[in-house]
Design an enzyme around this catalytic site. Structure first.
Site, mmCIF file in Angstrom:
data_model
loop_
_atom_site.group_PDB
_atom_site.id
_atom_site.type_symbol
_atom_site.label_atom_id
_atom_site.label_comp_id
_atom_site.label_asym_id
_atom_site.label_seq_id
_atom_site.Cartn_x
_atom_site.Cartn_y
_atom_site.Cartn_z
ATOM 1 N N GLY A 1 37.436 26.993 51.457
ATOM 2 C CA GLY A 1 36.030 26.751 51.184
ATOM 3 C C GLY A 1 35.726 27.065 49.732
ATOM 4 N N GLN B 1 30.831 29.339 42.225
ATOM 5 C CA GLN B 1 32.229 29.601 41.834
ATOM 6 C C GLN B 1 32.722 28.643 40.755
ATOM 7 O OE1 GLN B 1 33.824 29.867 46.100
ATOM 8 N NE2 GLN B 1 35.124 31.276 44.986
ATOM 9 N N CYS C 1 39.920 34.985 48.163
ATOM 10 C CA CYS C 1 38.850 34.239 47.494
ATOM 11 C C CYS C 1 39.402 33.632 46.215
ATOM 12 C CB CYS C 1 37.690 35.184 47.182
ATOM 13 S SG CYS C 1 36.294 34.383 46.383
ATOM 14 N N LEU C 2 39.028 32.388 45.940
ATOM 15 C CA LEU C 2 39.478 31.731 44.707
ATOM 16 C C LEU C 2 38.994 32.492 43.468
ATOM 17 C CD1 LEU C 2 38.863 27.965 45.617
ATOM 18 C CD2 LEU C 2 40.992 29.268 45.796
ATOM 19 N N HIS D 1 31.632 34.006 54.514
ATOM 20 C CA HIS D 1 32.235 34.253 53.199
ATOM 21 C C HIS D 1 31.586 33.362 52.138
ATOM 22 C CE1 HIS D 1 35.784 35.061 50.467
ATOM 23 N NE2 HIS D 1 35.237 34.004 49.907
ATOM 24 N N GLU D 2 31.469 32.063 52.453
ATOM 25 C CA GLU D 2 30.891 31.131 51.463
ATOM 26 C C GLU D 2 29.400 31.398 51.267
ATOM 27 O OE1 GLU D 2 32.978 29.804 49.737
ATOM 28 O OE2 GLU D 2 34.695 29.833 51.103
ATOM 29 N N HIS E 1 28.591 34.075 48.782
ATOM 30 C CA HIS E 1 28.644 33.667 47.368
ATOM 31 C C HIS E 1 27.257 33.246 46.868
ATOM 32 C CE1 HIS E 1 32.868 33.811 46.224
ATOM 33 N NE2 HIS E 1 33.234 33.186 47.324
HETATM 34 NI NI NI Z 1 35.230 33.157 47.945
#
Ligand code: NI
Length: 177
Positions: free
Chosen positions: A47, A52, A100-101, A142-143, A146
């Site tokens: 995701g 991000q 996480c990216l 999680h998303e 953000h």
């Molecule tokens: Ni993330």
């Protein structure tokens, strides 16, 4: 095709709450969504959220194909949500691994609600409502975090579970991004 560089933990922009989309006709939305998709695929994420890649707006997406390497997980269809909201359907929480990216090369154990119902608008402005549980619910939370400026390390209860993937290779897991 436009792969953006992912904003990393430590950048103050990631800690800012993102702003709702107010004009669904804005052509910029299509560009943001395409950039998010291209970047998520290129980085191998489950995701991604708009902040991000440097857009401070409330758009997230996720999707997961379990058939490739993860027969024990359920697939999640590609989902794009503008201005998402959610309602928790059970007080039950469960801890599992997340990555996480924006926090590359690391993971940690994060408690998340196991059952919820989310809503949001698709890119055409249609309302989507979906009940979900377990991994699907985890990825959504999680998303969503953000968009409120929260990264998963802020949710870890036992910091001894937070570390580098290559130092924890015995603990294999599918991680939310
Ligand atoms: Ni993330």
């Amino acid at each position: 095709m436009s792969i953006k560089s992912v904003v990393k933990m430590g950048n103050k922009e990631l800690g800012k709450p993102s702003l709702p989309i107010t004009n669904f006709a804005d052509p910029k939305i299509k560009t943001i969504i395409q950039d998010m998709y291209d970047t998520m695929i290129a980085e191998g994420g489950v995701g991604i959220a708009a902040p991000q890649i440097g857009y401070n707006v409330r758009i997230l997406m996720f999707g997961f194909d379990a058939s490739e390497n993860h027969p024990n997980e359920l697939s999640i269809p590609l989902t794009i949500l503008i201005n998402p909201t959610y309602e928790v359907l059970s007080d039950e929480m469960h801890e599992d691994w997340e990555g996480c990216l924006s926090v590359p090369g690391m993971r940690g154990m994060v408690p998340r609600y196991t059952k919820l119902k989310y809503s949001g608008f698709d890119p055409k402005g249609n309302l989507i409502t979906q009940e979900c549980s377990d991994f699907h619910a985890r990825v959504f939370q999680h998303e969503y975090d953000h968009l409120d400026g929260i990264l998963y390390p802020q949710r870890i209860r036992d910091m001894s579970t937070f570390g580098f993937n290559d130092a924890m290779s015995e603990q294999l897991a599918v991680v939310a991004e």
